[in-house]
Design a protein around this motif. Structure first.
Motif, PDB file in Angstrom:
ATOM      1  N   UNK A  30       0.824  -1.206   0.000  1.00  9.21           N
ATOM      2  CA  UNK A  30       0.000   0.000   0.000  1.00  9.21           C
ATOM      3  C   UNK A  30       0.862   1.262   0.000  1.00  9.21           C
ATOM      4  N   UNK A  31       2.024   1.187   0.649  1.00  9.05           N
ATOM      5  CA  UNK A  31       2.891   2.363   0.727  1.00  9.05           C
ATOM      6  C   UNK A  31       3.864   2.453  -0.438  1.00  9.05           C
ATOM      7  N   UNK A  32       3.836   1.472  -1.346  1.00 15.56           N
ATOM      8  CA  UNK A  32       4.768   1.484  -2.474  1.00 15.56           C
ATOM      9  C   UNK A  32       4.413   2.558  -3.503  1.00 15.56           C
ATOM     10  N   UNK A  33       3.128   2.877  -3.611  1.00 15.05           N
ATOM     11  CA  UNK A  33       2.696   3.885  -4.570  1.00 15.05           C
ATOM     12  C   UNK A  33       3.283   5.240  -4.205  1.00 15.05           C
ATOM     13  N   UNK A  65       2.765  18.005  15.917  1.00 12.78           N
ATOM     14  CA  UNK A  65       2.743  18.963  17.018  1.00 12.78           C
ATOM     15  C   UNK A  65       3.870  18.752  18.027  1.00 12.78           C
ATOM     16  N   UNK A  66       4.234  17.502  18.250  1.00 12.42           N
ATOM     17  CA  UNK A  66       5.157  17.197  19.336  1.00 12.42           C
ATOM     18  C   UNK A  66       6.610  17.079  18.900  1.00 12.42           C
ATOM     19  N   UNK A  67       6.847  16.880  17.627  1.00 13.09           N
ATOM     20  CA  UNK A  67       8.220  16.706  17.182  1.00 13.09           C
ATOM     21  C   UNK A  67       9.002  18.014  17.249  1.00 13.09           C
ATOM     22  N   UNK A  68      10.180  18.003  17.858  1.00 10.23           N
ATOM     23  CA  UNK A  68      11.023  19.201  17.836  1.00 10.23           C
ATOM     24  C   UNK A  68      11.767  19.340  16.520  1.00 10.23           C
ATOM     25  N   UNK A  69      11.704  18.294  15.692  1.00 10.78           N
ATOM     26  CA  UNK A  69      12.399  18.301  14.407  1.00 10.78           C
ATOM     27  C   UNK A  69      11.432  18.629  13.284  1.00 10.78           C
ATOM     28  N   UNK A  70      11.960  19.228  12.229  1.00 14.20           N
ATOM     29  CA  UNK A  70      11.132  19.544  11.067  1.00 14.20           C
ATOM     30  C   UNK A  70      10.696  18.259  10.382  1.00 14.20           C
ATOM     31  N   UNK A  71       9.561  18.335   9.686  1.00 12.72           N
ATOM     32  CA  UNK A  71       8.957  17.148   9.073  1.00 12.72           C
ATOM     33  C   UNK A  71       8.591  17.445   7.630  1.00 12.72           C
ATOM     34  N   UNK A  72       8.861  16.489   6.755  1.00 15.41           N
ATOM     35  CA  UNK A  72       8.437  16.618   5.368  1.00 15.41           C
ATOM     36  C   UNK A  72       7.510  15.452   5.037  1.00 15.41           C
ATOM     37  N   UNK A  73       6.377  15.760   4.403  1.00 12.97           N
ATOM     38  CA  UNK A  73       5.388  14.741   4.061  1.00 12.97           C
ATOM     39  C   UNK A  73       5.234  14.638   2.550  1.00 12.97           C
ATOM     40  N   UNK A  74       4.923  13.428   2.103  1.00 11.40           N
ATOM     41  CA  UNK A  74       4.753  13.145   0.683  1.00 11.40           C
ATOM     42  C   UNK A  74       3.453  12.376   0.488  1.00 11.40           C
ATOM     43  N   UNK A  75       2.772  12.657  -0.597  1.00 10.35           N
ATOM     44  CA  UNK A  75       1.555  11.906  -0.946  1.00 10.35           C
ATOM     45  C   UNK A  75       1.952  10.591  -1.575  1.00 10.35           C
ATOM     46  N   UNK A  76       1.471   9.492  -1.012  1.00 11.89           N
ATOM     47  CA  UNK A  76       1.756   8.166  -1.560  1.00 11.89           C
ATOM     48  C   UNK A  76       0.724   7.782  -2.603  1.00 11.89           C
TER      49      UNK A  76
END
Length: 274
Positions: free
Chosen positions: A161-164, A263-274
């Motif tokens: 499911x996450x391969x796309x 909200x809780x992560x002190x680190x920056x986050x990058x998200x991608x559409x699968x």
């Protein structure tokens, strides 16, 4: 990467996001598009007719135009190709519309860390942008304007499911000089023996012809804690995750986990559409 969209509300956190976007733009010779949205209630939007000006709205617009121009001429953007867009509308919808209309490659926005997303992205707007955006979204945390892609924790469940869209993510990270460290979180409710988890990850990753990669299994009470604790352990620069559109963060990040992590992560986050 050719175009980076930076929504701004002229706040301190938006300025931090802009500096981070400027650093990425210099490395990739990308154009920065500054976006300010005068967020109006729907009933107010319905009142606005072509050729008909409401004095109060015009004052807001003129003030915002001046701030947007001033921001585009700031020192951190010196030497970059910068354009600006000012619109009236609903924040979440307009960010997505502008990104699509301008063939944006990356959206960069600010976050206030553990206190949640405030000011420009109020309430659920950030979550909605992330869920519906086909374009990668980079959320800058705290005052960290020096974004590095050197060590990126990429949490995944390594299912079909996450391969796309996975190859698109890998190509993006490679383009930015990233060294992705793939991660599987084992929780009490979804535990896999080490040899099973390793085989799943190996079978999944080999289809993408990766010459070399790092992979870890981390045991924790839940997925959010596992990602945060592991990222802290290896001193990661960035956390990467895939989203499944309107379904939320399927399997890997279900329900409120995505919002909690953002909200809780002190680190920056990058998200991608699968």
């Amino acid at each position: 990467m050719k175009k980076i969209l930076v929504p701004t509300d002229f706040s301190e956190q938006a300025s931090v996001a802009l500096k981070a976007a400027a650093g990425i733009a210099r490395k990739s010779n990308a154009e920065i598009i500054l976006l300010h949205i005068i967020d109006m209630p729907q009933e107010t939007m319905d009142m606005i007719k072509p050729g008909y000006d409401i004095p109060e709205i015009m004052l807001f617009k003129e003030g915002a135009e001046a701030k947007l121009t001033q921001t585009s001429m700031s020192e951190e953007l010196s030497g970059l190709n910068v354009s600006q867009i000012l619109i009236l509308g609903r924040t979440f919808h307009e960010v997505i519309n502008v990104a699509k209309a301008n063939n944006i490659d990356l959206i960069v926005m600010g976050s206030h860390g553990a206190s949640g997303f405030k000011e420009f992205f109020i309430g659920s707007n950030t979550e909605k942008v992330i869920r519906t955006s086909d374009i990668p979204v980079l959320a800058i945390k705290g005052n960290n304007s020096e974004i590095s892609f050197n060590k990126v924790v990429f949490a995944n469940d390594f299912t079909e499911e996450s391969a796309k869209g996975f190859e698109k993510i890998i190509n993006f990270l490679k383009l930015n000089g990233a060294n992705p460290h793939f991660l599987m979180i084992n929780t009490p409710n979804n535990f896999k023996p080490t040899h099973v988890a390793e085989q799943m990850a190996h079978d999944f990753l080999k289809q993408f012809n990766l010459d070399a990669y790092e992979f870890s299994i981390y045991n924790d009470l839940d997925i959010e804690k596992g990602i945060l604790n592991f990222a802290d352990r290896i001193n990661a620069d960035l956390i990467a995750m895939g989203t499944h559109g309107r379904k939320g963060f399927a399997r890997l990040l279900n329900g409120s986990i995505s919002e909690d992590l953002m909200n809780h992560s002190p680190k920056s986050i990058i998200t991608f559409k699968l």
